[in-house]
Design an enzyme around this catalytic site. Structure first.
Site, PDB file in Angstrom:
ATOM      1  CB  SER A  67      -1.028  -0.008   1.371  1.00 30.68           C
ATOM      2  OG  SER A  67      -1.955   1.002   1.290  1.00 30.68           O
ATOM      3  CG  ASP A 285      -3.256   4.326  -0.932  1.00 32.81           C
ATOM      4  OD1 ASP A 285      -3.845   3.825  -1.719  1.00 32.81           O
ATOM      5  OD2 ASP A 285      -3.086   3.358   0.110  1.00 32.81           O
ATOM      6  CB  SER A 523       0.839   1.110  19.048  1.00 36.11           C
ATOM      7  OG  SER A 523       1.204   0.475  17.937  1.00 36.11           O
ATOM      8  CB  THR A 525       2.645  -2.613  15.437  1.00 35.28           C
ATOM      9  OG1 THR A 525       2.806  -1.345  15.296  1.00 35.28           O
ATOM     10  CG2 THR A 525       1.597  -3.238  14.591  1.00 35.28           C
ATOM     11  NE  ARG A 530      -0.456   4.233  16.693  1.00 35.73           N
ATOM     12  CZ  ARG A 530       0.642   4.599  16.339  1.00 35.73           C
ATOM     13  NH1 ARG A 530       0.901   5.869  16.167  1.00 35.73           N
ATOM     14  NH2 ARG A 530       1.367   3.813  15.558  1.00 35.73           N
TER      15      ARG A 530
END
Length: 565
Positions: A67, A285, A523, A525, A530
């Protein structure tokens, strides 16, 4: 038969050894990593896709893309038979399969899972997998790894659809399983014909200030720009100039270009400058599943007025609401002829509060889900018409089969009794939208065409759209913590349940600011929390974000400074 299957899997798996020191995890984006380290993962995903097809009895898709990630990265994800993402309950098996340490462990996992899921590994069963990839240089070798994985399950067939956008492959899977034509040319034909139908129904009395037919598009130096160059030759009433295509060879995929870059940095992409000032511009994108619009300011050729996914959603919601109003507005229509429709607008907590307020003022039902397209899509599917978008420009519109069946029936009745009336036109518009928009997944190309139609239908300039509402200033920060799992949230990630006391501290800080809103979430990962804050001014939003970050650091962190996202 089972001995032959085991031998085939062992032999092929030994050709794709697991790289050292890497752990793979299947998330919303599938598997992603450095493209040179993904061969074993893609091979194993090929096996996984074949098993998924055998389990469901339908074709599935396998898309090789990363992506909006840098060009050196790549990834692999599976599309389920309905064109959506692979069922979440298969993700743990995907992780286990990708991280099996050796061929013997890998084969043992496959056989055990097949037994658990009652998947027959015999010549009587046949799996069908549609393969696609984007323009990344590692894509070709990874495609061969995927084919080897698919061949590793006896009786499986791989259909190579070539270089395509991610939404194209999802559309192809959905269309094939619905018994429809599913080639790339069929995709282009469906989009162009439904676009033409909608353009033909733009009221003739509508006049728009400015050049509404001219659009400049940033293709992110990826596959989306290349496909738009093909699609635009089939379109009437819209002049599209595409910059930053992979075939132009002037730039690198996603480097200083693309929807993710434009939305996050709030600057114009490369190859846009003074000649584009004041024009309506859009950015795709890398794999064309995200879309944002922008206008370059007259003050500086790099500063822009951004129109993100929130405003695209609002534009679509306004149009859908109007068509439903016209559909059921007729003095001669009795209550029995009214076509009810439950419309749901689905956002995450990251949606700007001004957009949520605007949508609620329209009288629409607005619901929040946790962050992630899989949650948004699932919730939107609960409505007759579900509209979802993330601020990053990923989203679409879903129509239930029940509603479309009744809409088609009502359209036919109106064609017989009241052809050309406003209710009849509204029915035709809604049916055309259901064909133009990609109902499998967010699609920048189909979304772009719907935006253009709606702007012309409403007689809006870019300025009208920008002024739909004023975004509240916001700030995102992230705080390093020892253990992100210590934070547990509820209410679509807007409230903290644990650690105790943190939510009370957030509420106390938020109450100090007019139109303040703030939430924190872990998060998915890495060990960071955040922080998102909104308020009436940028200074207030910054201050709120900093204050809440300090509380997070106090409860969980290393007493370190916060970083902007």
């Amino acid at each position: 038969m089972m001995e032959e299957q085991c031998s085939l899997l062992l032999d092929s798996a030994s050709l794709f050894p697991l790289p050292h020191g890497v752990t793979f995890s299947y998330g919303t984006a599938g598997f992603r990593a450095d493209g040179l380290k993904l061969s074993s993962t893609v091979f194993r995903a090929g096996v996984l896709a074949a098993l998924r097809s055998l389990k469901t009895g339908y074709a599935v898709g396998l898309m090789i893309t990363a992506s909006h990630n840098p060009i050196t990265d790549n990834g692999i994800k599976i599309a389920d038979p309905d064109g959506g993402m692979m069922a979440q309950d298969w993700e743990p098996f995907a992780d286990a399969l990708a991280n099996a340490p050796d061929p013997q462990s890998f084969v043992k996992l496959v056989l055990h899972f097949a037994k658990e899921e009652n998947i027959s590994l015999s010549r009587e069963s046949s799996a069908v997998i549609l393969l696609g990839r984007d323009t990344r240089p590692t894509g070709e070798s990874l495609l061969e790894a995927a084919k080897q994985g698919i061949k590793g399950i006896i009786g499986s067939v791989a259909l190579d659809m070539g270089i395509v956008t991610t939404p194209q492959l999802h559309w192809m899977v959905r269309s094939k399983n619905m018994g429809m034509k599913a080639s790339e040319s069929d995709y282009f034909l469906q989009l162009s014909e439904s676009f033409r139908c909608l353009m033909d129904m733009v009221p003739k009395e509508i006049t728009v200030k400015g050049n509404v037919t001219q659009l400049v598009v940033d293709g992110a130096n990826g596959v989306g720009g290349d496909k738009l160059e093909q699609l635009k030759t089939l379109l009437m009433g819209l002049q599209i100039q595409v910059k930053n295509t992979s075939k132009q060879g002037e730039g690198i995929l996603n480097e200083g270009v693309g929807a993710d870059y434009v939305q996050k940095e709030k600057v114009a992409p490369r190859c846009f400058g003074p000649n584009d000032i004041g024009l309506r511009c859009a950015s795709l994108d890398g794999d064309a599943d995200r879309l944002v619009y922008f206008r370059i300011s007259k003050i500086s050729s790099s500063s822009i007025d951004l129109v993100d996914g929130d405003k695209i959603l609002s534009l679509f919601a306004l149009f859908i609401k109007a068509q439903l109003h016209f559909l059921n507005k007729s003095e001669s229509v009795g209550l029995n002829n009214v076509l009810p429709a439950r419309v749901g607008v689905v956002q995450t907590a990251y949606a700007n509060g001004a957009s949520t307020d605007y949508l609620k003022q329209l009288g629409l039902e607005v619901v929040l889900t946790p962050t992630g397209v899989k949650y948004l899509h699932k919730k939107a599917a609960e409505y007759d018409i579900g509209i979802y978008f993330e601020a990053n420009g990923h989203g679409t519109i879903l129509f239930s089969e029940y509603f479309l069946s009744n809409l088609q029936k009502k359209g036919n009745d109106l064609a017989s009794s009241n052809a050309g009336s406003e209710p009849h036109k509204a029915a035709l518009r809604l049916l055309a939208v259901s064909k133009l928009i990609n109902q499998a997944v967010g699609d920048a190309l189909s979304g772009l065409l719907l935006v253009e139609v709606v702007l012309q239908y409403m007689g809006w300039s870019m300025q009208n759209w920008i002024e739909l509402y004023d975004d509240l200033p916001s700030r995102q920060l992230k705080v390093k913590v020892a253990d992100r799992t210590a934070v547990i949230t509820t209410n679509a990630e807007t409230k903290v349940v644990q650690p105790f006391g943190l939510q009370e501290a957030i509420d106390a800080e938020t109450a100090k600011y007019h139109r303040g809103r703030c939430f924190v979430r872990p998060s998915g990962t890495e060990d960071i929390i955040r922080v998102y804050a909104e308020a009436f001014s940028q200074e207030a939003a910054d201050s709120l974000a900093r204050s809440v970050s300090q509380h997070v650091d106090h409860f969980l962190g290393f007493r370190t400074s916060q970083k902007s996202v």
